[in-house]
Scaffold this motif. Structure first.
Motif, PDB file in Angstrom:
ATOM      1  N   LYS A 118     -18.304 -18.704 -20.018  1.00  0.00           N
ATOM      2  CA  LYS A 118     -17.942 -17.660 -20.971  1.00  0.00           C
ATOM      3  C   LYS A 118     -18.382 -16.271 -20.503  1.00  0.00           C
ATOM      4  O   LYS A 118     -17.924 -15.265 -21.068  1.00  0.00           O
ATOM      5  N   ASP A 119     -19.258 -16.214 -19.513  1.00  0.00           N
ATOM      6  CA  ASP A 119     -19.725 -14.920 -19.010  1.00  0.00           C
ATOM      7  C   ASP A 119     -18.574 -14.048 -18.521  1.00  0.00           C
ATOM      8  O   ASP A 119     -18.696 -12.823 -18.470  1.00  0.00           O
ATOM      9  N   TRP A 120     -17.460 -14.667 -18.138  1.00  0.00           N
ATOM     10  CA  TRP A 120     -16.353 -13.911 -17.558  1.00  0.00           C
ATOM     11  C   TRP A 120     -15.107 -13.880 -18.454  1.00  0.00           C
ATOM     12  O   TRP A 120     -14.136 -13.191 -18.121  1.00  0.00           O
ATOM     13  N   GLN A 121     -15.125 -14.626 -19.555  1.00  0.00           N
ATOM     14  CA  GLN A 121     -13.889 -14.798 -20.319  1.00  0.00           C
ATOM     15  C   GLN A 121     -13.383 -13.513 -20.972  1.00  0.00           C
ATOM     16  O   GLN A 121     -12.188 -13.347 -21.189  1.00  0.00           O
ATOM     17  N   SER A 122     -14.257 -12.588 -21.296  1.00  0.00           N
ATOM     18  CA  SER A 122     -13.820 -11.369 -21.989  1.00  0.00           C
ATOM     19  C   SER A 122     -13.648 -10.175 -21.037  1.00  0.00           C
ATOM     20  O   SER A 122     -13.577  -9.030 -21.486  1.00  0.00           O
ATOM     21  N   LEU A 123     -13.585 -10.443 -19.721  1.00  0.00           N
ATOM     22  CA  LEU A 123     -13.249  -9.366 -18.797  1.00  0.00           C
ATOM     23  C   LEU A 123     -11.840  -8.860 -19.131  1.00  0.00           C
ATOM     24  O   LEU A 123     -10.890  -9.649 -19.275  1.00  0.00           O
ATOM     25  N   VAL A 155     -19.621  -9.739 -17.855  1.00  0.00           N
ATOM     26  CA  VAL A 155     -18.898  -8.613 -18.443  1.00  0.00           C
ATOM     27  C   VAL A 155     -19.784  -7.375 -18.548  1.00  0.00           C
ATOM     28  O   VAL A 155     -19.390  -6.268 -18.161  1.00  0.00           O
ATOM     29  N   LYS A 156     -20.993  -7.550 -19.061  1.00  0.00           N
ATOM     30  CA  LYS A 156     -21.890  -6.406 -19.194  1.00  0.00           C
ATOM     31  C   LYS A 156     -22.217  -5.798 -17.838  1.00  0.00           C
ATOM     32  O   LYS A 156     -22.294  -4.576 -17.684  1.00  0.00           O
TER      33      LYS A 156
END
Length: 435
Positions: A423-428, A375-376
């Motif tokens: 989880k690295d992509w879950q909040s995209l 996300v970052k």
């Protein structure tokens, strides 16, 4: 006292007809023929072939070794068990999930040498029919003592992440540090010395050898230059002491005893030899206009398959470079791929994953499994100014890319795994707006 490995001699070139002789023993190389009736100085002639005798000339790999004793002098091999080393991934975990491992642990509280510290992570293909690959880690803290290792299954590409390896081979001695690599071709005996905790990554390929990729429209120059690959000058020891010879054969380990050092090659010539390369010498090719080039432009070495343009494995790096693409998302785009991608970090901070991906760690994105910036990384790549910028400054990451499906070893499925990687992509976020 000066470490003798600080006084090593190398010669330049890749796949050329090398010719070396130890200066302490002049005229050790025969003149005019490879195997005279009697070799100079009472040496034995021995050929090491890395290709079929009838391979086309441009593919034929062999070297002649002139040694104090031939390598045939050893007692019978007996099997030994190394619990975390395998080439049989038929019992491994088959999963399309993204995997990430924390930095491989350094041994604590006991002495572990290079061979004892081998740890298989994943692989594909078949070691018996000699088509495929395996990926290993190593972690050790002491030198191999009167012990040599050789791999009857394939070539080993070793990527040190921490600690310098002082490698003695039948062809001479090689020092290889972090941000360098060394390739030990199929069947060559070697011993690894260390000066403290050391770890890194290993790519093993069966039935093929690493070569430089074709450059195509790039032309004659760019990527890895043949002159920057270094192979050792002959060095030998005349040591009559008990020695262990450890052999990896069809994925299993065997050990034989002999009463002398195997590193007794006084002179050699040929084009089949170990070599090292400094990754910082790589000449990066990249876009100077717009869009994102495929990662194949970062290929250092390739192990080709019988299918043209498709490798059993590519060794790809992502070194410091300039990013100048205009109106472009400069980080690696989100993608799915018909290749398997194992990625490691040697030093620094990988620009597309600035959080959990740490030096000594690794990730595996299997065939057609989606992956890309966290996300970052996405937010940064979407908003940063389009001015020329240095990319990956102080960083060196790499990828072992393969056309093979890979299974994960039974222990690597559970040990040292970052279970939160997904989880690295879950909040995209969803940014779509109907016009």
């Amino acid at each position: 006292m000066v470490n003798e490995f600080e006084q090593l001699s190398y010669q330049s070139g890749f796949g050329n007809e090398f010719a070396t002789s130890d200066p302490r023993v002049p005229d050790a190389l025969p003149v005019g023929q490879n195997s005279p009736q009697v070799c100079a100085h009472g040496l034995y002639a021995e050929q090491l072939s890395g290709s079929a005798f009838t391979a086309p000339r441009h593919q034929n790999r062999r070297s002649w070794l002139y040694r104090i004793r031939p390598s045939v002098i050893h007692r019978p091999f007996s099997p030994i068990d190394l619990p975390h080393l395998t080439s049989d991934f038929s019992k491994g975990e088959i999963t399309p999930n993204q995997y990430r491992w924390n930095p491989h642990p350094i041994p604590q509280g006991k002495n572990v040498d290079f061979v004892e510290g081998l740890y298989s992570v994943c692989g594909g293909g078949d070691v018996v029919s000699r088509v495929g690959l395996a990926i290993h880690n190593y972690a050790c803290n002491v030198s191999m003592k009167n012990k040599a290792f050789y791999d009857s299954d394939g070539d080993l590409l070793i990527v040190p992440q921490q600690g310098t390896l002082e490698i003695t081979t039948e062809f001479g001695r090689i020092n290889v540090a972090s941000q360098e690599i060394v390739v030990i071709p199929h069947g060559i005996r070697f011993s690894v010395g260390v000066n403290g905790p050391s770890r890194g990554y290993i790519l093993e390929v069966y039935g093929t050898h690493f070569v430089l990729p074709d450059l195509g429209p790039i032309g004659a120059n760019g990527l890895a230059n043949p002159r920057d690959f270094l192979t050792p000058v002959a060095w030998f020891e005349e040591k009559d002491e008990p020695f262990q010879i450890v052999n990896k054969y069809q994925g299993k380990l065997f050990v034989a005893q002999q009463d002398h050092s195997p590193f007794d090659v006084v002179a050699w010539h040929g084009n089949y030899a170990p070599y090292k390369y400094d990754l910082r010498n790589f000449n990066v090719i990249n876009t100077v206009s717009f869009d994102h080039c495929d990662p194949s432009i970062f290929t250092v070495l390739t192990a080709p398959s019988t299918k043209v343009g498709t490798a059993i494995a590519d060794f790809v790096i992502f070194p410091p470079r300039w990013g100048v693409a205009d109106h472009t998302f400069r980080l690696p785009y989100y993608h799915r791929n018909c290749m398997s991608e194992y990625m490691g970090l040697i030093v620094g901070c990988y620009e597309a994953k600035e959080g959990g991906f740490r030096p000594g760690g690794a990730s595996l994105h299997s065939m057609m499994t989606p992956h890309g910036p966290d996300v970052k990384g996405f937010e940064k790549g979407s908003t940063e100014p389009m001015t020329p910028q240095r990319v990956a400054e102080g960083t060196m990451s790499f990828m072992f890319e393969s056309s093979f499906n890979m299974a994960i070893s039974p222990w690597a499925v559970k040990e040292n795994v970052d279970t939160d990687y997904y989880k690295d992509w879950q909040s995209l976020k969803k940014h779509f707006k109907m016009p």
